[in-house]
Design a protein around this motif. Structure first.
Motif, PDB file in Angstrom:
ATOM      1  N   LYS A  48       0.819  -1.202   0.000  1.00  0.00           N
ATOM      2  CA  LYS A  48       0.000   0.000   0.000  1.00  0.00           C
ATOM      3  C   LYS A  48       0.859   1.262   0.000  1.00  0.00           C
ATOM      4  O   LYS A  48       0.507   2.258  -0.647  1.00  0.00           O
ATOM      5  N   SER A  49       1.977   1.218   0.714  1.00  0.00           N
ATOM      6  CA  SER A  49       2.836   2.409   0.760  1.00  0.00           C
ATOM      7  C   SER A  49       3.395   2.754  -0.612  1.00  0.00           C
ATOM      8  O   SER A  49       3.514   3.919  -0.984  1.00  0.00           O
ATOM      9  N   VAL A  50       3.738   1.705  -1.401  1.00  0.00           N
ATOM     10  CA  VAL A  50       4.246   1.943  -2.747  1.00  0.00           C
ATOM     11  C   VAL A  50       3.138   2.486  -3.645  1.00  0.00           C
ATOM     12  O   VAL A  50       3.351   3.396  -4.450  1.00  0.00           O
ATOM     13  N   LEU A  51       1.928   1.931  -3.517  1.00  0.00           N
ATOM     14  CA  LEU A  51       0.799   2.415  -4.302  1.00  0.00           C
ATOM     15  C   LEU A  51       0.487   3.877  -3.997  1.00  0.00           C
ATOM     16  O   LEU A  51       0.174   4.663  -4.889  1.00  0.00           O
ATOM     17  N   GLN A  52       0.558   4.245  -2.714  1.00  0.00           N
ATOM     18  CA  GLN A  52       0.292   5.635  -2.334  1.00  0.00           C
ATOM     19  C   GLN A  52       1.318   6.575  -2.942  1.00  0.00           C
ATOM     20  O   GLN A  52       0.978   7.665  -3.416  1.00  0.00           O
ATOM     21  N   LEU A  53       2.585   6.160  -2.949  1.00  0.00           N
ATOM     22  CA  LEU A  53       3.638   6.991  -3.526  1.00  0.00           C
ATOM     23  C   LEU A  53       3.437   7.150  -5.033  1.00  0.00           C
ATOM     24  O   LEU A  53       3.532   8.254  -5.581  1.00  0.00           O
ATOM     25  N   LEU A  54       3.129   6.043  -5.708  1.00  0.00           N
ATOM     26  CA  LEU A  54       2.910   6.099  -7.147  1.00  0.00           C
ATOM     27  C   LEU A  54       1.663   6.919  -7.479  1.00  0.00           C
ATOM     28  O   LEU A  54       1.654   7.730  -8.409  1.00  0.00           O
ATOM     29  N   GLY A  55       0.599   6.740  -6.679  1.00  0.00           N
ATOM     30  CA  GLY A  55      -0.617   7.513  -6.905  1.00  0.00           C
ATOM     31  C   GLY A  55      -0.400   9.002  -6.712  1.00  0.00           C
ATOM     32  O   GLY A  55      -0.924   9.821  -7.471  1.00  0.00           O
ATOM     33  N   SER A  56       0.390   9.353  -5.698  1.00  0.00           N
ATOM     34  CA  SER A  56       0.678  10.776  -5.456  1.00  0.00           C
ATOM     35  C   SER A  56       1.403  11.404  -6.637  1.00  0.00           C
ATOM     36  O   SER A  56       1.219  12.588  -6.937  1.00  0.00           O
ATOM     37  N   SER A  57       2.221  10.624  -7.328  1.00  0.00           N
ATOM     38  CA  SER A  57       2.922  11.166  -8.502  1.00  0.00           C
ATOM     39  C   SER A  57       1.934  11.535  -9.602  1.00  0.00           C
ATOM     40  O   SER A  57       2.139  12.512 -10.328  1.00  0.00           O
ATOM     41  N   TYR A  58       0.834  10.784  -9.725  1.00  0.00           N
ATOM     42  CA  TYR A  58      -0.174  11.117 -10.729  1.00  0.00           C
ATOM     43  C   TYR A  58      -0.925  12.390 -10.360  1.00  0.00           C
ATOM     44  O   TYR A  58      -1.265  13.202 -11.222  1.00  0.00           O
ATOM     45  N   ILE A  59      -1.191  12.568  -9.065  1.00  0.00           N
ATOM     46  CA  ILE A  59      -1.849  13.807  -8.633  1.00  0.00           C
ATOM     47  C   ILE A  59      -0.951  15.001  -8.910  1.00  0.00           C
ATOM     48  O   ILE A  59      -1.399  16.043  -9.422  1.00  0.00           O
ATOM     49  N   MET A  60       0.329  14.886  -8.566  1.00  0.00           N
ATOM     50  CA  MET A  60       1.263  15.986  -8.787  1.00  0.00           C
ATOM     51  C   MET A  60       1.395  16.277 -10.279  1.00  0.00           C
ATOM     52  O   MET A  60       1.431  17.434 -10.705  1.00  0.00           O
TER      53      MET A  60
END
Length: 419
Positions: A48-60
């Motif tokens: 989940k921590s990796v998914l959150q990091l990758l997802g945040s990159s899409y928001i940015m």
């Protein structure tokens, strides 16, 4: 079973090996198919921590596309090179912002935080309002409010106020628009901490409300004060927006000559920072200002509009497209060399497209202008029946604009229901 940290390490170590194996093997089918199966299984078991990091990159990335287009330094980061190929031109930034928001909402929603998910929902609802109208946007907003009910002072509330304000202005409901401005002023108050972006948003909405009420000097005073604040804090995107607002104030007040320098200054800011859609809007405003100076400037205005049309028609929303179509039609009608009898369908097609999009957007004033011009063309052509139909539509929109209150409209009472 392993701990999240141990699994993350194993997953990262095995990922290069899995990526080296072909996903559609031609030889040793059973062994390679097993490798491919492990590859897909491993990707679906990302911590989940990796998914959150990758997802945040899409928001940015979505936010970067919204603001600066391809000129943003963040888009040249190696972190994004494998996610998405960088486009050759900046005029793709609006659809890319939508794509990144959609990817996040589709692939990372379960692993995301409530605040990130609410932010992405707000972005997508804004796009719905711009490209599909308020009916679909408010339907999606209702779902988002139920989903993020526990968030206080969230982006969902701010989005709700923004949509209510825009719709109220388009329908001519200035009382509701001012009520929304008051709500935004409360959110932007210094009691809960100074948020420059929120304060800018509240001031912009207040100036637009004053402009819709034809209080030009008050609207200009608010806009000038806002520009000084944006200039002081180096808010370049907001600078371009406020300058364009000042140009619109002078255009609507009948002082086109005074509006020209503001439109040109806004255009300069947009060119410097690759603000492509805002640049197209500034170019359109500049053309409208030239056109209001007289028919001898019609060809100059038409050239400006044609230069901005690829961006407007390709990536602009309902309002921007309709404005461009009406302005182009007015350029033809103002040009002394243009004859309605020779090529009336060019103008009529533009006005029909504009009226259809404006009815979806519920923009009463601009829709009335489209039907007025349509009736004018039919009158010249001697088509009296079609002229009366267009005149009746014009009258309908004018009456709706003058009497915007509708007790049966559920959206008028939605302001008191906050998420």
């Amino acid at each position: 079973m392993t701990t999240d940290g141990a699994f993350s390490t194993t997953w990262l170590n095995n990922l290069p090996k899995s990526m080296d194996s072909p996903l559609l093997p031609q030889e040793n089918g059973s062994r390679n198919n097993c490798d491919a199966h492990r590859f897909f299984t491993q990707l679906s078991s990302i911590p989940k921590s990796v998914l959150q990091l990758l997802g945040s990159s899409y928001i940015m990335r979505s936010t970067a596309w919204e603001i600066y287009g391809s000129s943003s330094d963040v888009l040249s980061s190696p972190l994004f090179d494998w996610v998405e190929m960088k486009p050759p031109m900046s005029n793709l930034h609006a659809p890319l912002a939508r794509i990144n928001s959609l990817v996040y909402a589709t692939c990372f929603a379960e692993a995301s935080s409530s605040s990130d998910a609410a932010s992405v929902h707000a972005k997508l609802i804004q796009h719905l309002a711009i490209f599909r109208g308020y009916k679909e946007a408010f339907a999606a907003l209702k779902v988002a409010e139920e989903k993020f009910l526990t968030l206080s002072k969230s982006v969902i509330l701010l989005l709700k106020l923004q949509l209510l304000h825009e719709r109220a202005l388009h329908r001519g409901n200035l009382k509701l628009a001012q009520q929304v401005c008051d709500e935004l002023g409360v959110l932007a108050s210094s009691v809960s901490g100074v948020d420059k972006d929120l304060k800018t948003e509240a001031s912009l909405r207040h100036a637009r409300t004053l402009l819709a009420a034809n209080q030009f000097s008050q609207a200009a005073a608010v806009a000038h004060s806002l520009f000084r604040m944006c200039y002081k804090f180096n808010m370049q995107v907001q600078n371009a927006t406020v300058l364009l607002l000042l140009a619109e104030i002078h255009k609507k007040s009948g002082n086109a000559v005074l509006g020209l320098p503001y439109a040109l200054a806004s255009l300069s800011f947009c060119q410097s920072f690759n603000l492509d859609l805002l640049k197209a809007s500034a170019t359109l405003t500049l053309a409208e200002l030239w056109l209001s100076l007289g028919s001898n400037h019609a060809k100059r205005a038409l050239t400006l509009i044609h230069g901005a049309l690829p961006m407007i028609l390709g990536h602009g929303g309902l309002e921007l497209r309709a404005r461009a179509q009406i302005a182009e039609a007015k350029c033809y009608l103002s040009d002394p060399s243009y004859s309605v009898f020779d090529d009336s369908e060019v103008v009529l097609d533009l006005l029909r497209q504009a009226s259809d999009e404006l009815q979806v957007l519920e923009y009463q004033e601009l829709a009335a202008e489209a039907y007025y011009l349509m009736a004018h063309v039919f009158d010249k052509l001697g088509q009296l029946e079609r002229r009366e139909e267009a005149a009746a539509s014009f009258k309908k929109h004018i009456m709706t604009l003058e009497n915007p209150q509708d007790e049966n409209d559920p959206l008028l009472n939605t302001l008191c229901r906050k998420p």
